[in-house]
Design a protein around this motif. Structure first.
Motif, short mmCIF file in Angstrom:
data_model
loop_
_atom_site.label_atom_id
_atom_site.label_comp_id
_atom_site.label_asym_id
_atom_site.label_seq_id
_atom_site.Cartn_x
_atom_site.Cartn_y
_atom_site.Cartn_z
N ASP A 145 -2.09 1.70 3.22
CA ASP A 145 -0.83 2.44 3.11
C ASP A 145 -1.02 3.84 2.53
OD1 ASP A 145 0.69 0.32 4.13
OD2 ASP A 145 0.74 -0.67 2.17
N SER A 180 -2.38 7.32 6.03
CA SER A 180 -2.23 5.90 6.36
C SER A 180 -3.21 5.56 7.49
CB SER A 180 -0.80 5.58 6.81
OG SER A 180 0.14 5.96 5.84
N THR A 239 2.45 8.43 3.99
CA THR A 239 1.92 7.15 3.55
C THR A 239 2.84 6.03 4.03
OG1 THR A 239 3.13 7.28 1.46
CG2 THR A 239 0.89 8.20 1.50
N ASN A 240 2.33 4.80 3.97
CA ASN A 240 3.09 3.62 4.39
C ASN A 240 3.65 3.77 5.81
OD1 ASN A 240 3.08 2.09 1.76
ND2 ASN A 240 4.05 4.01 1.09
#
Length: 417
Positions: free
Chosen positions: A86, A103, A127-128
């Motif tokens: 992530d 990511s 991210t994620n």
């Protein structure tokens, strides 16, 4: 999506569809398709969503890509499990030291319980970015990817075999064209041969039969005249016998049936034998004779002495036959890897238009009008020299003279002091 993959049979088209379709579905910036070939991982293709660029690699090794990517892919290969990272900026992650991606999603493609390929995606903006639902979607599509990939491989192999077979057929066709050209040339030479030989055989036979008929009919009764015509008949028959022997030798040489007996001979010894053999004969013809040996006197040749003597005799005989004034020079030059034997004369020379054909079978130069010159001797010389892994060539100016040369390889390369 799976139907789209099923319609692609070319590997490049299939990988293009796979990567761009999956980039869209999972929300990645870039994606790689890695194939496992035996025990090696090869990057086959890369796609980038923003630039809409697609790169097809020629089986690029994983070693050429960054260490982070390699470590993740090898982890997936060994574990047979997918990986979602992530946030790559968390330095304590055991797979990372640093990455421009924020990511990462990496997933194996399994076929018959074996990993055949790996999909690797990055998102550099957030991210994620990847969710477990993306993994479930990819697992569903992976089954069709595996089947389509195997079909594309089969098609690619078939295409390569077709290309290879087409290339072989093209080469065979070119070979057949060359063979047809050679057959046409051989047919032309056969006609020339029949014309030349019929003339050469008819001439001595006709004159000899004429002499015999005159004697049998009592036209020639004088003993001195009868002896003269018998002598002429003998000369004609000897010329005919020589022609038949030359034809026999040439046929055997061209067919590869001629026998050779190779022995080691010093180049200097061969040179001295030739000087002894021809010096008096040339001088008796009213010509000057000179001989020169250059180079290492211990140089060794591996030759059939009888055949090489035949080459030198043929060239030397022609030199004496077509030289009325001046002289003949015999030269041996020992070089690093071969010997060059040259015989120069100051005779009638050879027309420039004839030079490319002078060693062809049954070719007679246009400025040669000798009745007993059937033009086979030089073709025999060429065959003998080639059997010794040598080359034969000529330099000539019409009405100024000729230099016939041929090379013979040394037994071993001489080491200069």
């Amino acid at each position: 999506t799976t139907q789209s993959f099923a319609t692609a049979i070319r590997m490049e088209d299939l990988l293009h569809k796979i990567l761009f379709s999956l980039l869209k579905h999972v929300g990645a910036d870039s994606g790689y398709f890695i194939h496992k070939q035996q025990q090696e991982l090869l990057v086959l293709a890369k796609a980038e969503a923003a630039e809409k660029t697609f790169t097809m690699y020629d089986q690029q090794s994983m070693e050429n890509f960054n260490a982070n990517m390699q470590s993740i892919i090898r982890y997936v290969l060994n574990s047979k499990e997918h990986v979602i990272i992530d946030n790559t900026q968390i330095t304590q992650h055991h797979l990372f030291s640093y990455s421009t991606a924020k990511s990462i999603l990496c997933l194996p493609i399994i076929h018959q319980n074996e990993i055949i390929s790996i999909l690797y995606f990055e998102n550099t903006l957030m991210t994620n970015a990847f969710h477990p639902s993306h993994v479930q979607l990819l697992k569903v599509i992976a089954a069709q990817i595996a089947v389509s990939f195997e079909n594309a491989k089969i098609y690619g192999d078939l295409e390569k075999r077709v290309q290879l077979r087409t290339k072989e057929l093209d080469e065979t066709n070119r070979h057949l064209i060359k063979m047809n050209e050679r057959l046409e040339k051989n047919e032309l030479e056969r006609k020339k041969l029949l014309h030349s030989i019929s003339h050469e055989l008819r001439s001595p036979l006709t004159s000899t039969l004429g002499y015999i008929e005159l004697m049998l009919e009592g036209v020639i009764v004088d003993a001195v005249a009868r002896k003269k015509y018998l002598k002429r008949s003998k000369e004609r028959l000897l010329s005919l016998n020589s022609l038949i022997q030359d034809l026999f030798d040439l046929a055997n040489l061209e067919a590869g049936r001629a026998e050779f007996s190779f022995t080691e001979v010093k180049a200097k010894e061969l040179f001295l034998q030739m000087v002894t053999r021809y010096e008096d004969e040339v001088k008796q013809s009213g010509l000057t004779f000179s001989a020169h040996f250059y180079g290492h006197e211990e140089a060794q040749l591996l030759i059939d002495k009888t055949r090489i003597n035949q080459v030198i005799e043929n060239i030397m005989t022609n030199a004496m036959k077509y030289t009325s004034n001046g002289g003949i020079q015999l030269s041996f030059h020992v070089e690093d890897k071969h010997l060059i034997c040259s015989i120069a004369d100051s005779g009638i020379g050879i027309a420039e238009s004839d030079l490319p054909f002078i060693f062809d079978s049954y070719y007679r130069a246009t400025n040669i009008h000798e009745a007993h010159s059937h033009g086979i001797g030089l073709a025999i010389c060429k065959q003998i020299v080639h059997q010794h892994n040598g080359e034969i060539f000529v330099e000539s100016l019409e009405n100024e003279g000729s230099i016939f040369s041929f090379t013979l390889p040394l037994v071993k390369t001489l080491i200069k002091n």
